[in-house]
Design an enzyme around this catalytic site. Structure first.
Site, short mmCIF file in Angstrom:
data_model
loop_
_atom_site.label_atom_id
_atom_site.label_comp_id
_atom_site.label_asym_id
_atom_site.label_seq_id
_atom_site.Cartn_x
_atom_site.Cartn_y
_atom_site.Cartn_z
N SER A 53 -6.04 0.15 -3.67
CA SER A 53 -7.49 0.10 -3.86
C SER A 53 -7.85 0.17 -5.34
CB SER A 53 -8.15 1.22 -3.06
OG SER A 53 -9.56 1.11 -3.08
N ASP A 57 -10.68 -5.06 6.62
CA ASP A 57 -11.03 -4.07 5.59
C ASP A 57 -12.55 -4.03 5.42
OD1 ASP A 57 -11.45 -2.67 3.13
OD2 ASP A 57 -9.39 -3.13 2.53
N HIS A 117 -9.36 -0.23 5.56
CA HIS A 117 -9.11 0.07 4.15
C HIS A 117 -8.20 1.28 3.95
CE1 HIS A 117 -9.88 -0.35 -0.12
NE2 HIS A 117 -10.17 0.93 -0.20
#
Length: 297
Positions: A147, A212, A241
């Site tokens: 991320s 996601d 996610h």
């Protein structure tokens, strides 16, 4: 408008857990730093590192006795090292690797303020520790960015020439692109991964969930398309996610990747030895021709 948008992106990028989920303390008997919940683990070293910005950040080195590679792991948003322990234990065991991870400035027990520039200083300090404390070579490192962690990961990867590989897990194209589907890179954007990925010359594995809800699947797909040396991507069907590690294909694909990098390493070493051998042979041939030319036999 620029400042407002940049501030919004920064708020998305930096959301440290409050309060931190762990403590760092000194074991007076052994004279070493310890991590809450891991005081008895002799295969984990805890460091307080000084960064170029003057911050002290927490880093942990998870040692595997038969490791071939060391993963430098940059975690995602809304997490700190205390929440990552179980994953590191699993990765170390299943992949047979060392893992070096750290908390960004302002995360966990690291001091300072979380900013884009500070994350770059943070990962550079960790790299320096790997080289000075553990003598880890660049060619034996795999950078792993999850991320927001894809930002410092690609910053460092774009600067290192002999890096073994990069893993991008639920990675972002840039901070603004998470919020708005802009077509060009704006000067006030943060973590411009879409530009930096083009400068990475080592193998790149991209992992992304098709469902996601934070960073759209298109980010991972585009980063894979822009990679110079692509490894088979892992698109996790219905993956979100923050849950990709729970899918069985996650660890299976990572193991496949590590095995491929080991073979890749051997292949490159053999190629280098062959090149060196050919160079020596050519030098001898040239020298012999020179002797013949001048009547020296």
């Amino acid at each position: 408008m620029g400042n407002v948008t940049s501030n919004v992106a920064a708020k998305f990028a930096f959301f440290p857990p409050d309060p931190p989920t762990y403590e760092v303390f000194k074991d007076e008997a052994e004279g070493r730093l310890c991590f809450s919940g891991l005081s008895a683990d002799k295969d984990v070293d805890v460091h307080l590192l000084n960064t170029q910005a003057g911050n002290k950040i927490v880093a942990t080195f998870w040692r595997h006795p038969f490791a071939r590679f060391t993963i430098l792991y940059s975690h995602g948003n809304a997490a700190d090292l205390g929440q990552m322990m179980e994953l590191f234990i699993e990765l170390r065991a299943h992949l047979r690797v060392n893992i070096m991870s750290y908390d960004y400035s302002g995360y966990g027990r690291s001091c300072g303020k979380p900013t884009e520039l500070n994350t770059y200083y943070d990962i550079e300090a960790v790299l320096s520790c790997l080289k000075s404390e553990y003598e880890i070579k660049t060619e034996d490192m795999i950078l792993y960015g999850q991320s927001v962690g894809s930002g410092p990961t690609l910053h460092l990867a774009s600067c290192l020439q002999r890096l073994r590989a990069v893993v991008l897990h639920s990675a972002i194209l840039s901070g603004i692109r998470v919020l708005f589907p802009v077509k060009t890179t704006l000067w006030f954007d943060i973590f411009k991964n879409i530009d930096k990925i083009r400068q990475v010359s080592c193998p790149v594995l991209v992992i992304h969930g098709t469902a996601d809800e934070v960073v759209d699947f298109s980010h991972g797909k585009r980063l894979w398309e822009l990679s110079k040396e692509k490894f088979d991507p892992l698109w996790i069907q219905d993956g979100g996610h923050c849950n990709l590690e729970t899918f069985p294909e996650y660890i299976i694909h990572l193991r496949k990747f590590i095995n491929a990098m080991e073979k890749h390493s051997v292949s490159k070493r053999c190629q280098a030895e062959l090149t060196q051998s050919l160079s020596i042979t050519e030098a001898k041939r040239t020298n012999r021709c020179w002797l013949i030319r001048f009547g020296k036999r």
